[in-house]
Scaffold this motif. Sequence first.
Motif, PDB file in Angstrom:
ATOM      1  N   THR A   1       4.512  13.918  18.008  1.00 17.52           N
ATOM      2  CA  THR A   1       3.688  12.771  18.292  1.00 17.52           C
ATOM      3  C   THR A   1       2.730  14.007  16.692  1.00 17.52           C
ATOM      4  N   ASN A   2       2.346  13.070  16.273  1.00 21.01           N
ATOM      5  CA  ASN A   2       1.081  13.271  15.212  1.00 21.01           C
ATOM      6  C   ASN A   2       0.280  12.196  15.077  1.00 21.01           C
ATOM      7  N   VAL A   3      -0.706  13.339  14.314  1.00 30.08           N
ATOM      8  CA  VAL A   3      -1.912  12.433  13.877  1.00 30.08           C
ATOM      9  C   VAL A   3      -2.246  12.491  12.532  1.00 30.08           C
ATOM     10  N   TYR A   4      -2.373  11.575  11.467  1.00 31.37           N
ATOM     11  CA  TYR A   4      -2.540  11.211   9.917  1.00 31.37           C
ATOM     12  C   TYR A   4      -3.314  11.264   9.191  1.00 31.37           C
ATOM     13  N   LEU A   5      -4.181  11.140   7.751  1.00 30.49           N
ATOM     14  CA  LEU A   5      -4.770  11.419   7.026  1.00 30.49           C
ATOM     15  C   LEU A   5      -4.425  11.471   6.399  1.00 30.49           C
ATOM     16  N   GLY A   6      -4.582   9.712   5.417  1.00 34.53           N
ATOM     17  CA  GLY A   6      -4.350   9.993   3.705  1.00 34.53           C
ATOM     18  C   GLY A   6      -5.492   8.860   3.168  1.00 34.53           C
TER      19      GLY A   6
ATOM     20  N   VAL B   1       6.772   4.666  17.803  1.00 32.36           N
ATOM     21  CA  VAL B   1       5.567   4.008  17.793  1.00 32.36           C
ATOM     22  C   VAL B   1       4.695   4.553  16.928  1.00 32.36           C
ATOM     23  N   TYR B   2       3.881   2.828  16.234  1.00 24.93           N
ATOM     24  CA  TYR B   2       2.406   4.202  15.967  1.00 24.93           C
ATOM     25  C   TYR B   2       1.910   2.849  15.840  1.00 24.93           C
ATOM     26  N   GLY B   3       0.408   3.656  14.972  1.00 25.00           N
ATOM     27  CA  GLY B   3      -0.680   2.760  15.569  1.00 25.00           C
ATOM     28  C   GLY B   3      -1.969   3.489  14.174  1.00 25.00           C
TER      29      GLY B   3
ATOM     30  N   GLY C   1      -4.476   7.359  11.661  1.00 21.01           N
ATOM     31  CA  GLY C   1      -3.264   7.103  12.302  1.00 21.01           C
ATOM     32  C   GLY C   1      -2.951   7.295  13.366  1.00 21.01           C
ATOM     33  N   ALA C   2      -1.521   7.294  13.886  1.00 20.37           N
ATOM     34  CA  ALA C   2      -1.062   8.482  15.029  1.00 20.37           C
ATOM     35  C   ALA C   2       0.236   7.565  15.341  1.00 20.37           C
ATOM     36  N   GLU C   3       1.366   8.358  15.513  1.00 15.99           N
ATOM     37  CA  GLU C   3       3.048   7.938  15.699  1.00 15.99           C
ATOM     38  C   GLU C   3       3.632   9.162  16.520  1.00 15.99           C
ATOM     39  N   SER C   4       4.590   8.569  17.540  1.00 19.19           N
ATOM     40  CA  SER C   4       5.200   9.494  18.420  1.00 19.19           C
ATOM     41  C   SER C   4       6.858   8.606  18.754  1.00 19.19           C
ATOM     42  N   GLU C   5       7.534   9.542  18.558  1.00 18.17           N
ATOM     43  CA  GLU C   5       8.207   9.541  18.998  1.00 18.17           C
ATOM     44  C   GLU C   5       8.755   9.018  20.349  1.00 18.17           C
ATOM     45  N   VAL C   6       8.947   7.692  20.582  1.00 19.38           N
ATOM     46  CA  VAL C   6       8.960   7.377  22.752  1.00 19.38           C
ATOM     47  C   VAL C   6      10.275   7.455  22.885  1.00 19.38           C
ATOM     48  N   ALA C   7      11.352   8.137  22.334  1.00 15.83           N
ATOM     49  CA  ALA C   7      13.206   7.806  22.707  1.00 15.83           C
ATOM     50  C   ALA C   7      13.482   8.268  22.144  1.00 15.83           C
ATOM     51  N   LYS C   8      14.805   8.356  21.783  1.00 16.79           N
ATOM     52  CA  LYS C   8      15.610   9.172  20.481  1.00 16.79           C
ATOM     53  C   LYS C   8      15.800   7.640  19.660  1.00 16.79           C
TER      54      LYS C   8
ATOM     55  N   ILE D   1       0.921  -1.323   0.356  1.00 22.93           N
ATOM     56  CA  ILE D   1       0.188  -0.088   0.324  1.00 22.93           C
ATOM     57  C   ILE D   1       0.888   1.524  -0.115  1.00 22.93           C
ATOM     58  N   PRO D   2       1.367   1.935  -0.676  1.00 26.24           N
ATOM     59  CA  PRO D   2       1.598   3.173  -1.127  1.00 26.24           C
ATOM     60  C   PRO D   2       0.619   4.232  -0.712  1.00 26.24           C
ATOM     61  N   MET D   3       0.567   4.830  -0.033  1.00 26.79           N
ATOM     62  CA  MET D   3      -0.138   6.132   0.115  1.00 26.79           C
ATOM     63  C   MET D   3       0.669   7.735   0.662  1.00 26.79           C
ATOM     64  N   VAL D   4      -0.263   8.938   0.419  1.00 28.06           N
ATOM     65  CA  VAL D   4       0.176  10.115   1.157  1.00 28.06           C
ATOM     66  C   VAL D   4      -0.569  10.270   1.985  1.00 28.06           C
ATOM     67  N   THR D   5      -0.129  11.319   3.216  1.00 27.18           N
ATOM     68  CA  THR D   5      -1.249  11.362   4.054  1.00 27.18           C
ATOM     69  C   THR D   5      -0.450  13.233   4.312  1.00 27.18           C
ATOM     70  N   LEU D   6      -1.536  13.472   5.238  1.00 26.95           N
ATOM     71  CA  LEU D   6      -1.540  14.894   6.173  1.00 26.95           C
ATOM     72  C   LEU D   6      -1.483  14.463   7.180  1.00 26.95           C
ATOM     73  N   ASP D   7       0.015  15.449   8.060  1.00 27.73           N
ATOM     74  CA  ASP D   7       0.277  14.860   9.386  1.00 27.73           C
ATOM     75  C   ASP D   7      -0.213  16.256   9.924  1.00 27.73           C
ATOM     76  N   ALA D   8      -0.793  15.495  10.789  1.00 30.16           N
ATOM     77  CA  ALA D   8      -1.471  17.095  12.370  1.00 30.16           C
ATOM     78  C   ALA D   8      -0.292  16.325  13.734  1.00 30.16           C
ATOM     79  N   PRO D   9       0.263  17.546  13.663  1.00 28.92           N
ATOM     80  CA  PRO D   9       0.762  17.597  15.044  1.00 28.92           C
ATOM     81  C   PRO D   9      -0.155  18.077  16.454  1.00 28.92           C
ATOM     82  N   VAL D  10       0.114  16.915  17.779  1.00 26.89           N
ATOM     83  CA  VAL D  10      -0.552  17.191  18.233  1.00 26.89           C
ATOM     84  C   VAL D  10      -0.323  17.020  19.511  1.00 26.89           C
ATOM     85  N   ALA D  11       1.061  17.023  20.215  1.00 24.56           N
ATOM     86  CA  ALA D  11       1.696  17.171  21.267  1.00 24.56           C
ATOM     87  C   ALA D  11       3.013  16.924  20.545  1.00 24.56           C
ATOM     88  N   LYS D  12       4.498  17.729  21.572  1.00 24.64           N
ATOM     89  CA  LYS D  12       5.548  16.979  21.919  1.00 24.64           C
ATOM     90  C   LYS D  12       6.008  15.927  20.482  1.00 24.64           C
TER      91      LYS D  12
END
Length: 177
Positions: A106-111, A148-150, A137-144, A93-104
């Motif tokens: 951390t993004n949510v995305y729709l595409g 994690v994504y879902g 979905g959502a993604e977050s850099e939890v450590a250097k 599945i190739p995709m293009v998404t719009l990413d919206a920051p929600v916290a440090k």
Amino acid sequence: MRLAKLTATAALALSSILVSAGIASAQPVQQLQQQGMNGSYIGAGVSAGVTNGGQQEDAATFGGNVQGRYAIPKSQVSVRGAALFGGNSTALIPMVTLDAPVAKNTNVYLGGGYSFQTNEGYASQLGNKNAPVVTLGAESEVAKNIVVYGDAKWGIDAYKNSSADAVSLQTGVGYCF
């Protein structure tokens, strides 16, 4: 009718993302962009099809996923790819998404994108035929360098000999570069 349903769903999801991202709040957009996750990554995890098309080789399937994100610099747009495997077919599945920051970090995305089945007619987590896909979905850099994504993927008319849509849920851990 299906296009109207897709358009309405995408509009509702996009407006929710923008509002939850604080676009409508007092925080400046530039500050929000600095808070979100900007890096690219590759990751792996689990994937579960949660729908059934009602025919043979339409069963919900559990397996794995490999997903990646390439963040386009100075943009809220990303190019993504996913492979859902574990059934009798793999969905690429190739995709293009719009990413919206929600916290440090951390993004949510729709595409959107398109699911290509390696063995069309046989079960994967996202149906059993090639089909358009919407993802949220959502993604977050939890450590250097650790992400994690879902997400959820909705395959539109994704089953042969059935008008059923397919839904798949993914989660995983990735390496940010």
